[in-house]
Design an enzyme around this catalytic site. Structure first.
Site, PDB file in Angstrom:
ATOM      1  N   CYS A 276      -2.056  -3.068   7.441  1.00 44.52           N
ATOM      2  CA  CYS A 276      -1.888  -3.911   6.264  1.00 44.52           C
ATOM      3  C   CYS A 276      -0.558  -4.663   6.239  1.00 44.52           C
ATOM      4  CB  CYS A 276      -2.126  -3.090   5.010  1.00 44.52           C
ATOM      5  SG  CYS A 276      -3.871  -2.585   4.921  1.00 44.52           S
TER       6      CYS A 276
ATOM      7  N   LYS B 266      -6.897  -4.815  -3.321  1.00 43.73           N
ATOM      8  CA  LYS B 266      -7.599  -5.405  -2.182  1.00 43.73           C
ATOM      9  C   LYS B 266      -8.589  -4.397  -1.622  1.00 43.73           C
ATOM     10  CE  LYS B 266      -3.995  -4.131   1.112  1.00 43.73           C
ATOM     11  NZ  LYS B 266      -4.834  -3.195   1.876  1.00 43.73           N
TER      12      LYS B 266
ATOM     13  N   ASP C  46       0.794  -1.240   0.000  1.00 44.86           N
ATOM     14  CA  ASP C  46       0.000   0.000   0.000  1.00 44.86           C
ATOM     15  C   ASP C  46       0.825   1.289   0.000  1.00 44.86           C
ATOM     16  OD1 ASP C  46      -1.934  -1.929   0.175  1.00 44.86           O
ATOM     17  OD2 ASP C  46      -2.887  -1.162   1.988  1.00 44.86           O
TER      18      ASP C  46
HETATM   19  C1  VGL Z   1      -4.778   0.446   5.644  1.00 41.73           C
HETATM   20  C2  VGL Z   1      -6.399   1.228   7.060  1.00 41.73           C
HETATM   21  C3  VGL Z   1      -7.336   1.145   6.062  1.00 41.73           C
HETATM   22  C4  VGL Z   1      -3.347   0.073   5.448  1.00 41.73           C
HETATM   23  C5  VGL Z   1      -5.701   0.345   4.643  1.00 41.73           C
HETATM   24  O1  VGL Z   1      -2.870   0.074   4.294  1.00 41.73           O
HETATM   25  O2  VGL Z   1      -2.666  -0.221   6.448  1.00 41.73           O
HETATM   26  N1  VGL Z   1      -5.132   0.874   6.866  1.00 41.73           N
HETATM   27  N2  VGL Z   1      -6.984   0.704   4.866  1.00 41.73           N
END
Ligand code: VGL
Ligand code: ZN
Length: 206
Positions: free
Chosen positions: A151, A106, A8
């Site tokens: 994540c 995702k 991410d």
């Molecule tokens: C994430 C919160 C919501 C992350 C993704 O990438 O850690 N955290 N969506």
């Protein structure tokens, strides 16, 4: 063979984004330095519909950071972030994205979140990352990215559960720290679960 898993590395998780991770931008140069060391590099991409049920905006009267139940699962509420096909969901500027062999989106289903790059939070649907690695005879993964306490943690835990050797590069991770210390606790829990936590990697470590 070991694969680098970049979690991410997207605009919304960088300072100035919708769900900024403190110092999130600092891990981009780490990713760029590590990618050439690995024969295979994959990236996960948080990729939500605009009305995703992890967004506080979809729960009138609820605020960011609160917990709710969605379809029987605990869900932390977040600001609207990483809406698919928007700037916030794009990869960080300066990330050498051409070195990534495959991207795994995702969080694509409205009613379930997905912290892990392997499965949604209910372990119902696979992203195919596990299959992708297995058919390439990958034995170990090296995980880094954002955010340590969500994540990265869940991706590394699922990797362990699927039988991969797991190294987590702490120089390449930063946490949200909704509660102070969450990111440090996440790394400790990963170590207890069997991951190797390494500060950084040099070319000879790969
Ligand atoms: C994430 C919160 C919501 C992350 C993704 O990438 O850690 N955290 N969506
Ligand atoms: Zn998300």
């Amino acid at each position: 063979m070991e694969t680098l898993v970049l979690v991410d590395l997207q605009n919304d998780f960088l300072p100035g984004g919708a769900l900024p991770v403190p110092e999130g931008d600092r891990v981009v140069p780490v990713a760029n330095r590590l990618m050439p060391l690995f024969p295979l590099v994959v990236a996960t991409q948080d990729w939500h519909p605009a009305d995703h049920l992890s967004f506080a905006s979809q729960h009138p009267g609820r605020r960011v950071g609160e917990q709710v139940q969605v379809r029987g699962l605990d869900q932390t509420l977040w600001p609207d972030h990483c809406v698919r096909e928007t700037w916030g969901a794009d990869f960080a500027p300066g990330l050498a994205i051409w070195r990534v062999h495959r991207i795994f989106p995702k969080g694509i289903d409205r009613d379930i979140d997905s912290y892990s790059g392997f499965y949604d939070n209910g372990h119902l649907r696979s992203t195919e990352l596990g299959e992708f690695l297995r058919v390439r005879s990958v034995r170990g993964v090296c995980v880094m990215g954002l955010a340590t306490d969500y994540c990265v943690q869940f991706t590394a835990l699922d990797a362990l559960q699927q039988g991969f050797r797991v190294r987590v590069i702490s120089a390449g991770c930063r946490g949200v720290n909704l509660r102070p210390g969450d990111a440090d606790r996440a790394l400790q829990q990963l170590q207890v679960a069997g991951a190797q936590i390494v500060a950084d990697l040099n070319p000879e470590d790969v």
